[in-house]
Write a protein that holds these residues in place. Structure first.
Motif, PDB file in Angstrom:
ATOM      1  N   THR A  68       0.827  -1.204   0.000  1.00 40.03           N
ATOM      2  CA  THR A  68       0.000   0.000   0.000  1.00 40.03           C
ATOM      3  C   THR A  68       0.862   1.254   0.000  1.00 40.03           C
ATOM      4  OG1 THR A  68      -1.684  -1.216   1.239  1.00 40.03           O
ATOM      5  CG2 THR A  68      -1.914   1.174   1.164  1.00 40.03           C
ATOM      6  N   ILE A  69       1.990   1.202   0.708  1.00 38.34           N
ATOM      7  CA  ILE A  69       2.909   2.336   0.720  1.00 38.34           C
ATOM      8  C   ILE A  69       3.565   2.512  -0.653  1.00 38.34           C
ATOM      9  CG2 ILE A  69       5.071   3.214   1.702  1.00 38.34           C
ATOM     10  CD1 ILE A  69       4.287   1.839   4.322  1.00 38.34           C
ATOM     11  N   LYS A  70       3.920   1.393  -1.291  1.00 35.19           N
ATOM     12  CA  LYS A  70       4.664   1.456  -2.548  1.00 35.19           C
ATOM     13  C   LYS A  70       3.778   1.777  -3.743  1.00 35.19           C
ATOM     14  CE  LYS A  70       7.829  -1.209  -5.471  1.00 35.19           C
ATOM     15  NZ  LYS A  70       8.606  -2.458  -5.614  1.00 35.19           N
ATOM     16  N   TYR A  71       2.577   1.196  -3.798  1.00 36.34           N
ATOM     17  CA  TYR A  71       1.734   1.327  -4.979  1.00 36.34           C
ATOM     18  C   TYR A  71       0.575   2.284  -4.696  1.00 36.34           C
ATOM     19  CZ  TYR A  71       4.294  -2.793  -6.528  1.00 36.34           C
ATOM     20  OH  TYR A  71       5.290  -3.668  -6.887  1.00 36.34           O
ATOM     21  N   LYS A  72       0.592   3.407  -5.393  1.00 31.80           N
ATOM     22  CA  LYS A  72      -0.432   4.432  -5.169  1.00 31.80           C
ATOM     23  C   LYS A  72      -1.825   3.941  -5.536  1.00 31.80           C
ATOM     24  CE  LYS A  72      -1.321   9.328  -6.102  1.00 31.80           C
ATOM     25  NZ  LYS A  72      -0.836  10.541  -6.819  1.00 31.80           N
ATOM     26  N   LYS A  73      -1.906   3.034  -6.501  1.00 27.34           N
ATOM     27  CA  LYS A  73      -3.218   2.563  -6.964  1.00 27.34           C
ATOM     28  C   LYS A  73      -3.954   1.766  -5.887  1.00 27.34           C
ATOM     29  CE  LYS A  73      -1.246  -1.573  -9.179  1.00 27.34           C
ATOM     30  NZ  LYS A  73      -1.095  -2.300 -10.455  1.00 27.34           N
ATOM     31  N   LEU A  74      -3.243   1.354  -4.850  1.00 21.93           N
ATOM     32  CA  LEU A  74      -3.882   0.598  -3.775  1.00 21.93           C
ATOM     33  C   LEU A  74      -4.506   1.506  -2.707  1.00 21.93           C
ATOM     34  CD1 LEU A  74      -1.349  -2.313  -3.137  1.00 21.93           C
ATOM     35  CD2 LEU A  74      -3.489  -2.386  -4.432  1.00 21.93           C
ATOM     36  N   ARG A  75      -4.283   2.794  -2.809  1.00 23.94           N
ATOM     37  CA  ARG A  75      -4.743   3.694  -1.745  1.00 23.94           C
ATOM     38  C   ARG A  75      -6.181   4.146  -1.975  1.00 23.94           C
ATOM     39  NH1 ARG A  75       0.798   7.242  -2.080  1.00 23.94           N
ATOM     40  NH2 ARG A  75       2.195   5.434  -1.979  1.00 23.94           N
ATOM     41  N   HIS A  77     -10.371   3.820  -0.518  1.00 26.49           N
ATOM     42  CA  HIS A  77     -10.999   3.833   0.809  1.00 26.49           C
ATOM     43  C   HIS A  77     -11.126   2.425   1.384  1.00 26.49           C
ATOM     44  CE1 HIS A  77     -14.352   3.437  -2.115  1.00 26.49           C
ATOM     45  NE2 HIS A  77     -14.885   2.649  -1.197  1.00 26.49           N
ATOM     46  N   LEU A  78     -11.473   1.430   0.562  1.00 32.25           N
ATOM     47  CA  LEU A  78     -11.597   0.066   1.070  1.00 32.25           C
ATOM     48  C   LEU A  78     -10.237  -0.479   1.494  1.00 32.25           C
ATOM     49  CD1 LEU A  78     -13.100  -2.560   1.639  1.00 32.25           C
ATOM     50  CD2 LEU A  78     -12.852  -3.160  -0.773  1.00 32.25           C
ATOM     51  N   ASN A  79      -9.213  -0.191   0.712  1.00 30.53           N
ATOM     52  CA  ASN A  79      -7.886  -0.702   1.040  1.00 30.53           C
ATOM     53  C   ASN A  79      -7.307  -0.068   2.298  1.00 30.53           C
ATOM     54  OD1 ASN A  79      -8.052  -2.374  -1.141  1.00 30.53           O
ATOM     55  ND2 ASN A  79      -6.754  -1.143  -2.482  1.00 30.53           N
ATOM     56  N   TYR A  80      -7.714   1.154   2.619  1.00 28.47           N
ATOM     57  CA  TYR A  80      -7.297   1.742   3.893  1.00 28.47           C
ATOM     58  C   TYR A  80      -7.814   0.903   5.062  1.00 28.47           C
ATOM     59  CZ  TYR A  80      -5.756   6.070   1.598  1.00 28.47           C
ATOM     60  OH  TYR A  80      -5.093   6.987   0.818  1.00 28.47           O
ATOM     61  N   ILE A  81      -9.032   0.411   4.931  1.00 27.73           N
ATOM     62  CA  ILE A  81      -9.593  -0.433   5.986  1.00 27.73           C
ATOM     63  C   ILE A  81      -8.852  -1.768   6.045  1.00 27.73           C
ATOM     64  CG2 ILE A  81     -11.708  -1.471   6.902  1.00 27.73           C
ATOM     65  CD1 ILE A  81     -13.278   0.578   5.229  1.00 27.73           C
ATOM     66  N   LEU A  82      -8.483  -2.306   4.886  1.00 26.89           N
ATOM     67  CA  LEU A  82      -7.708  -3.546   4.855  1.00 26.89           C
ATOM     68  C   LEU A  82      -6.341  -3.355   5.491  1.00 26.89           C
ATOM     69  CD1 LEU A  82      -8.542  -4.909   1.270  1.00 26.89           C
ATOM     70  CD2 LEU A  82      -9.494  -5.631   3.465  1.00 26.89           C
ATOM     71  N   VAL A  83      -5.723  -2.189   5.289  1.00 25.08           N
ATOM     72  CA  VAL A  83      -4.433  -1.899   5.922  1.00 25.08           C
ATOM     73  C   VAL A  83      -4.616  -1.785   7.436  1.00 25.08           C
ATOM     74  CG1 VAL A  83      -2.632  -0.147   6.174  1.00 25.08           C
ATOM     75  CG2 VAL A  83      -3.377  -0.840   3.900  1.00 25.08           C
ATOM     76  N   TYR A 307      -5.636 -16.031   8.575  1.00 23.78           N
ATOM     77  CA  TYR A 307      -6.692 -16.212   7.585  1.00 23.78           C
ATOM     78  C   TYR A 307      -7.504 -14.966   7.303  1.00 23.78           C
ATOM     79  CZ  TYR A 307      -9.200 -17.835  11.843  1.00 23.78           C
ATOM     80  OH  TYR A 307      -9.721 -17.967  13.100  1.00 23.78           O
ATOM     81  N   ASN A 308      -7.443 -13.951   8.142  1.00 25.98           N
ATOM     82  CA  ASN A 308      -8.067 -12.682   7.753  1.00 25.98           C
ATOM     83  C   ASN A 308      -7.419 -12.103   6.496  1.00 25.98           C
ATOM     84  OD1 ASN A 308     -10.205 -12.383   9.497  1.00 25.98           O
ATOM     85  ND2 ASN A 308      -9.036 -11.313  11.059  1.00 25.98           N
ATOM     86  N   PRO A 309      -6.069 -11.969   6.464  1.00 23.80           N
ATOM     87  CA  PRO A 309      -5.472 -11.433   5.222  1.00 23.80           C
ATOM     88  C   PRO A 309      -5.615 -12.367   4.029  1.00 23.80           C
ATOM     89  CG  PRO A 309      -3.757 -12.109   6.774  1.00 23.80           C
ATOM     90  CD  PRO A 309      -5.047 -12.116   7.528  1.00 23.80           C
ATOM     91  N   VAL A 310      -5.687 -13.686   4.276  1.00 29.70           N
ATOM     92  CA  VAL A 310      -5.890 -14.612   3.157  1.00 29.70           C
ATOM     93  C   VAL A 310      -7.236 -14.335   2.502  1.00 29.70           C
ATOM     94  CG1 VAL A 310      -6.321 -17.020   2.551  1.00 29.70           C
ATOM     95  CG2 VAL A 310      -4.375 -16.432   3.988  1.00 29.70           C
ATOM     96  N   ILE A 311      -8.273 -14.136   3.324  1.00 30.59           N
ATOM     97  CA  ILE A 311      -9.616 -13.888   2.797  1.00 30.59           C
ATOM     98  C   ILE A 311      -9.725 -12.499   2.189  1.00 30.59           C
ATOM     99  CG2 ILE A 311     -12.052 -13.615   3.414  1.00 30.59           C
ATOM    100  CD1 ILE A 311     -11.622 -15.759   5.555  1.00 30.59           C
ATOM    101  N   TYR A 312      -9.248 -11.492   2.921  1.00 36.55           N
ATOM    102  CA  TYR A 312      -9.514 -10.112   2.527  1.00 36.55           C
ATOM    103  C   TYR A 312      -8.441  -9.488   1.643  1.00 36.55           C
ATOM    104  CZ  TYR A 312     -13.386 -10.027   5.825  1.00 36.55           C
ATOM    105  OH  TYR A 312     -14.559 -10.279   6.475  1.00 36.55           O
ATOM    106  N   VAL A 313      -7.260 -10.093   1.605  1.00 32.96           N
ATOM    107  CA  VAL A 313      -6.166  -9.506   0.819  1.00 32.96           C
ATOM    108  C   VAL A 313      -5.753 -10.401  -0.337  1.00 32.96           C
ATOM    109  CG1 VAL A 313      -3.797  -8.660   0.894  1.00 32.96           C
ATOM    110  CG2 VAL A 313      -5.345  -8.168   2.797  1.00 32.96           C
ATOM    111  N   ILE A 314      -5.439 -11.665  -0.056  1.00 30.43           N
ATOM    112  CA  ILE A 314      -4.987 -12.552  -1.128  1.00 30.43           C
ATOM    113  C   ILE A 314      -6.075 -12.717  -2.187  1.00 30.43           C
ATOM    114  CG2 ILE A 314      -4.213 -14.879  -1.679  1.00 30.43           C
ATOM    115  CD1 ILE A 314      -2.150 -13.184  -0.278  1.00 30.43           C
ATOM    116  N   PHE A 315      -7.365 -12.720  -1.760  1.00 28.64           N
ATOM    117  CA  PHE A 315      -8.453 -12.824  -2.717  1.00 28.64           C
ATOM    118  C   PHE A 315      -8.741 -11.494  -3.410  1.00 28.64           C
ATOM    119  CE2 PHE A 315     -10.721 -16.692  -0.634  1.00 28.64           C
ATOM    120  CZ  PHE A 315      -9.682 -17.500  -1.081  1.00 28.64           C
ATOM    121  N   ASN A 316      -8.056 -10.439  -2.997  1.00 26.65           N
ATOM    122  CA  ASN A 316      -8.190  -9.138  -3.640  1.00 26.65           C
ATOM    123  C   ASN A 316      -7.209  -9.097  -4.808  1.00 26.65           C
ATOM    124  OD1 ASN A 316      -7.501  -6.322  -4.241  1.00 26.65           O
ATOM    125  ND2 ASN A 316      -8.786  -5.816  -2.477  1.00 26.65           N
ATOM    126  N   LYS A 317      -7.723  -8.987  -6.028  1.00 32.03           N
ATOM    127  CA  LYS A 317      -6.872  -9.117  -7.210  1.00 32.03           C
ATOM    128  C   LYS A 317      -5.791  -8.043  -7.267  1.00 32.03           C
ATOM    129  CE  LYS A 317     -10.373 -11.419 -10.035  1.00 32.03           C
ATOM    130  NZ  LYS A 317     -11.177 -11.373 -11.286  1.00 32.03           N
TER     131      LYS A 317
END
Length: 351
Positions: A68-75, A77-83, A307-317
């Protein structure tokens, strides 16, 4: 070699089974291996599991934050909650899982009573932030997809305020044992620390604290998740029905349904054993129980860091693509598919 932490007062711990001794302090979980509570194989198996959670949980959550810090496209509103969820998971894995892993390997809580209180507080804080973050993700999806507020736009500043609220609610939930409402003591096989579910003590009012946690920190987030995702699925099914001949719409409906089921099941697997056990203990004072059954729910709650990041992050394309690219494994050209349908997977779930 065991470190000598001095003489601990009995109120620093409580072993919830009858022991053949008149000097309970001599069996302090801060001083000697707790081999009288279980065989060494159980301790070492739990140590291995906790170290796995520590290594994998720390790695995947650190990657989430780093991407999230490196890639601006990840910033977004939903990804802020994931972070925010990733930061909470890091707290649980780096403090809770690592400390528990070391203690299970030594077969007693090697860090002493003060560290027990710190570990109990930090792990509870991270766990509560994680719980409320899952509820916020569901709430955000409901606002964006179901549009209960009409054309209201959920922006990054709204996401940041929601993240702040998760930490405020978590502090309200985790700080009381430090202030005299309940207390943090070793639990289960005495190698990890958490709130005191076991003792009936008017000084600490443990029962009322357990009921507070059950109502405010489990029931409310769980009800929020169930309500928001049920509304999301209803909206999705209505859209799919209106576009019954669209193969992409039907596929999206099935994918999102599967994702929602995984999300809810992950929540229950993580928190239902811990909540159920705590309520059982409170309502069955004096009844004996296997201490291994008291340890397993605690370890399940800590494993949410995996398993929280597996569900909410790894499944996030988007996250998956950026993580692979950051690790030098390609994936930079993989983007979330775009479609004009309101049932598009990227619009109705984390993926």
């Amino acid at each position: 070699m065991r470190k000598n932490h001095g003489t601990e007062l009995p109120e620093d711990f409580w072993i919830p089974i009858a022991l053949d001794t008149n000097n309970i302090t001599s069996l302090s979980p801060f001083l000697i291996p707790q081999d009288h509570l279980g065989n060494s194989g159980i301790f070492y198996a739990m140590a291995g599991f906790m170290f796995f959670v520590f290594v994998f949980g720390t790695g995947i959550n650190a990657l989430t934050i780093g991407c999230t810090i490196k890639y601006k496209k990840l910033r977004s509103h939903l990804n802020y909650i994931l972070v925010n969820l990733a930061i909470a998971n890091l707290l649980v894995s780096c403090v809770g899982s690592f400390t528990a892993g070391c203690s299970f390997a030594a077969r007693y809580f090697v860090f002493g009573p003060l560290a027990c209180k710190i570990e109990g507080f930090m792990a509870t804080l991270g766990g509560m932030v994680s719980l409320w973050s899952l509820a916020v993700i569901a709430f955000e999806r409901w606002l964006v997809i179901c549009k209960p507020l009409g054309n209201f736009l959920f922006k990054s500043e709204h996401a940041l305020v929601c993240c702040l609220f998760t930490w405020v609610f978590a502090l309200i939930s985790s700080a009381p044992p430090l202030l005299g409402w309940s207390r943090y003591i070793p639990e289960g096989l005495q190698c990890s620390c958490g709130p005191d579910w076991y003792t009936t003590n008017n000084k600490y009012n443990n029962e009322s604290y357990v009921m507070f946690l059950f109502g405010f920190c489990f029931t409310v987030p769980f009800a929020t998740i169930i309500f928001c995702y049920s509304q999301l699925l209803f909206t999705l099914k209505m859209a799919a029905k209106a576009q019954a001949e669209s193969a992409s719409t039907q596929k999206a409906e099935k994918e999102v349904t599967r994702m929602v089921v995984i999300m809810v099941m992950g929540f229950l697997v993580c928190w239902m054993p811990y909540t159920t056990f705590a309520l059982w203990v409170v309502n069955n004072r004096g009844q004996s129980f296997d201490l291994r059954l008291a340890t397993i729910p605690s370890c399940f709650s800590k494993s949410s860091a995996v398993y929280n990041p597996v569900i909410y992050v790894i499944f996030n394309k988007q996250f998956r693509s950026c993580i692979l690219e950051m690790l030098g494994m390609g994936g930079g050209n993989e983007e979330t598919s775009t479609t004009q349908s309101v049932t598009e997977v990227s619009k109705v779930g984390p993926a």
